[in-house]
Design a protein around this motif. Structure first.
Motif, PDB file in Angstrom:
ATOM      1  N   PRO A 185       0.851  -1.158   0.026  1.00 28.80           N
ATOM      2  CA  PRO A 185       0.021   0.133   0.081  1.00 28.80           C
ATOM      3  C   PRO A 185       0.744   1.255  -0.010  1.00 28.80           C
ATOM      4  O   PRO A 185       1.977   1.339   0.561  1.00 28.80           O
ATOM      5  CB  PRO A 185      -0.710   0.094   1.408  1.00 28.80           C
ATOM      6  N   ILE A 186       0.268   2.402  -0.746  1.00 27.75           N
ATOM      7  CA  ILE A 186       1.120   3.580  -0.940  1.00 27.75           C
ATOM      8  C   ILE A 186       0.334   4.570   0.234  1.00 27.75           C
ATOM      9  O   ILE A 186      -0.792   4.663   0.265  1.00 27.75           O
ATOM     10  CB  ILE A 186       1.083   4.099  -2.457  1.00 27.75           C
ATOM     11  N   ILE A 187       1.246   5.080   0.997  1.00 28.49           N
ATOM     12  CA  ILE A 187       0.852   6.209   2.066  1.00 28.49           C
ATOM     13  C   ILE A 187       0.896   7.649   1.247  1.00 28.49           C
ATOM     14  O   ILE A 187       1.624   8.091   0.686  1.00 28.49           O
ATOM     15  CB  ILE A 187       1.703   6.475   3.015  1.00 28.49           C
ATOM     16  N   ASN A 191      -2.828  13.261   0.607  1.00 26.93           N
ATOM     17  CA  ASN A 191      -4.167  13.557   1.089  1.00 26.93           C
ATOM     18  C   ASN A 191      -4.461  14.359   2.086  1.00 26.93           C
ATOM     19  O   ASN A 191      -3.837  13.907   3.289  1.00 26.93           O
ATOM     20  CB  ASN A 191      -4.577  12.086   1.189  1.00 26.93           C
ATOM     21  N   PRO A 192      -5.441  15.360   2.133  1.00 23.97           N
ATOM     22  CA  PRO A 192      -5.571  16.199   3.665  1.00 23.97           C
ATOM     23  C   PRO A 192      -5.769  15.302   4.713  1.00 23.97           C
ATOM     24  O   PRO A 192      -5.107  15.696   5.962  1.00 23.97           O
ATOM     25  CB  PRO A 192      -6.923  16.900   2.895  1.00 23.97           C
ATOM     26  N   LEU A 198      -0.856  12.543  10.156  1.00 27.05           N
ATOM     27  CA  LEU A 198       0.652  12.461  10.393  1.00 27.05           C
ATOM     28  C   LEU A 198       1.285  13.604  10.860  1.00 27.05           C
ATOM     29  O   LEU A 198       2.054  13.505  11.975  1.00 27.05           O
ATOM     30  CB  LEU A 198       1.287  12.172   8.879  1.00 27.05           C
ATOM     31  N   LEU A 199       0.595  14.819  10.714  1.00 25.99           N
ATOM     32  CA  LEU A 199       1.025  16.058  11.192  1.00 25.99           C
ATOM     33  C   LEU A 199       0.622  16.005  12.674  1.00 25.99           C
ATOM     34  O   LEU A 199       1.560  16.634  13.688  1.00 25.99           O
ATOM     35  CB  LEU A 199       0.574  17.476  10.511  1.00 25.99           C
ATOM     36  N   ARG A 236      -0.868  24.621   2.171  1.00 27.42           N
ATOM     37  CA  ARG A 236       0.572  24.728   2.499  1.00 27.42           C
ATOM     38  C   ARG A 236       1.009  23.159   2.481  1.00 27.42           C
ATOM     39  O   ARG A 236       2.271  22.882   2.135  1.00 27.42           O
ATOM     40  CB  ARG A 236       1.146  25.435   3.703  1.00 27.42           C
ATOM     41  N   TYR A 237       0.381  22.408   2.935  1.00 26.97           N
ATOM     42  CA  TYR A 237       0.572  20.895   3.047  1.00 26.97           C
ATOM     43  C   TYR A 237       0.943  20.167   1.788  1.00 26.97           C
ATOM     44  O   TYR A 237       1.873  19.140   1.483  1.00 26.97           O
ATOM     45  CB  TYR A 237      -0.568  20.189   3.910  1.00 26.97           C
ATOM     46  N   GLU A 238       0.306  20.618   0.552  1.00 27.84           N
ATOM     47  CA  GLU A 238       0.777  20.251  -0.598  1.00 27.84           C
ATOM     48  C   GLU A 238       2.269  20.379  -1.009  1.00 27.84           C
ATOM     49  O   GLU A 238       2.737  19.570  -1.888  1.00 27.84           O
ATOM     50  CB  GLU A 238      -0.141  20.901  -1.748  1.00 27.84           C
ATOM     51  N   ASN A 239       2.796  21.419  -0.431  1.00 32.05           N
ATOM     52  CA  ASN A 239       4.361  21.450  -0.703  1.00 32.05           C
ATOM     53  C   ASN A 239       5.324  20.646   0.350  1.00 32.05           C
ATOM     54  O   ASN A 239       6.517  20.954   0.215  1.00 32.05           O
ATOM     55  CB  ASN A 239       4.686  23.036  -0.864  1.00 32.05           C
ATOM     56  N   ILE A 240       4.685  20.312   1.480  1.00 38.20           N
ATOM     57  CA  ILE A 240       5.520  19.573   2.369  1.00 38.20           C
ATOM     58  C   ILE A 240       5.696  18.205   1.964  1.00 38.20           C
ATOM     59  O   ILE A 240       4.742  17.196   1.961  1.00 38.20           O
ATOM     60  CB  ILE A 240       4.913  19.691   3.544  1.00 38.20           C
ATOM     61  N   PRO A 241       7.000  17.646   1.668  1.00 46.09           N
ATOM     62  CA  PRO A 241       7.162  16.155   1.198  1.00 46.09           C
ATOM     63  C   PRO A 241       6.906  15.343   2.720  1.00 46.09           C
ATOM     64  O   PRO A 241       7.054  15.678   3.629  1.00 46.09           O
ATOM     65  CB  PRO A 241       8.832  16.188   0.967  1.00 46.09           C
ATOM     66  N   PHE A 242       6.783  13.988   2.293  1.00 42.68           N
ATOM     67  CA  PHE A 242       6.536  13.042   3.275  1.00 42.68           C
ATOM     68  C   PHE A 242       7.475  12.937   4.325  1.00 42.68           C
ATOM     69  O   PHE A 242       7.179  13.230   5.547  1.00 42.68           O
ATOM     70  CB  PHE A 242       6.371  11.688   2.624  1.00 42.68           C
TER      71      PHE A 242
END
Length: 304
Positions: A185-187, A191-192, A198-199, A236-242
């Protein structure tokens, strides 16, 4: 020299090879530690029951100390175990923590495996028993049949060992097919909802470092919730890598702490008095909006 006796005192983690092959090696390591932690918490009466399920909590720091797996490796392994149905997780408590629940799947698999082995032994015993009885009842018929069939066309009755080998070969083939067809499975940290979880989990690791002496537990939880929600709503979360989520949480919370410390300092108090005095002495002077906003008492500012 008894090596296992010597090494067993160095912090072993239970490792299930079957789970490692069907899910992943790291997932098997994490699962082994979760089982050990469950036993420990259960014996100490530290289990939280919710919806008839027994939950217990572990921080990422504890898991890293016990398994040597990094924060990123832990997240993926936990996600794998959830996808496979071996565990469930829930964010609970104040401050919020990740709680784990071990499902009955592993127990059911062990029971089915034991039952299969028992049925296999029973089938083997029945086959051998039937063969023995048949040979005793019609020995002369068997002999004549063997002599009457041309060489190479005979079909001897399978013995127990042949049945066992055949069953083992089929089991190995099914296991190989399962492994070959398995897709990890891919994390999706973009995804909001996934990112939010995670945050929020990452902020828990910094509670002791930043909250003590600055915010109460209630204020901390409100501030973190506002911080996480604002990160999602602003996009902003869209620009933060895993692999940068924990670092982003640390830098943001540190900025909040520094900002809070400054607003409570004597230096800021003097600055505030000077600016207010200037404004009161000369009504024609209007403070810039960014100055007046900063002078307002707002304990929930997010200066990141």
């Amino acid at each position: 020299m008894k090596l296992m006796s010597i090494l067993s005192g160095q912090g072993f983690v239970m490792y299930n090879k079957k789970l490692a092959k069907s899910v992943s090696v790291n997932a098997s390591i994490i699962f082994g530690q979760l089982c050990a932690s469950y036993e420990s918490f259960s014996s100490k009466g530290m289990i939280t029951v919710k919806d008839a399920k027994e939950y217990f909590f572990l921080t990422s720091d504890t898991l890293e100390e016990e398994t040597a797996l990094t924060y990123k490796q832990q997240l993926k392994a936990i996600k794998d175990l959830e996808q496979a149905g071996y565990i469930e997780t829930k964010i609970m408590g104040v401050p919020s923590k990740k709680y784990f629940y071990i499902t009955d799947k592993i127990v059911q698999e062990l029971f089915d495996e034991a039952k299969f082995s028992s049925d296999e032994r029973e089938d083997l015993q029945n086959a051998e028993s039937q063969e023995s009885v048949r040979q005793k009842v019609t020995p002369s018929y068997d002999k004549k049949e063997t002599l009457g069939v041309p060489k190479g066309n005979g079909k001897p009755i399978q013995k127990g060992s042949s049945i066992k080998k055949k069953n083992k070969k089929e089991k190995d083939k099914n296991k190989k097919d399962k492994i070959d067809n398995y897709q990890e499975p891919i994390i999706n940290s973009q995804n909001p909802e996934d990112f939010k979880a995670l945050l929020l989990e990452a902020t828990d690791d910094f509670y002791t470092q930043f909250a003590i002496g600055r915010w109460s537990k209630n204020d901390w939880n409100k501030l973190m919730k506002r911080f996480v929600d604002e990160t999602i709503q602003s996009g902003r979360y869209e620009n933060i890598p895993f692999d940068k989520i924990k670092g982003y949480a640390y830098v943001s919370i540190k900025n909040m702490a520094d900002h809070s410390d400054y607003k409570k300092s004597e230096e800021f108090k003097e600055y505030k008095e000077v600016m207010e005095q200037i404004a009161s002495n000369n009504t024609s002077i209007h403070l810039p909006s960014y100055v007046s906003d900063f002078l307002e008492d707002d304990n929930d500012e997010l200066p990141y």
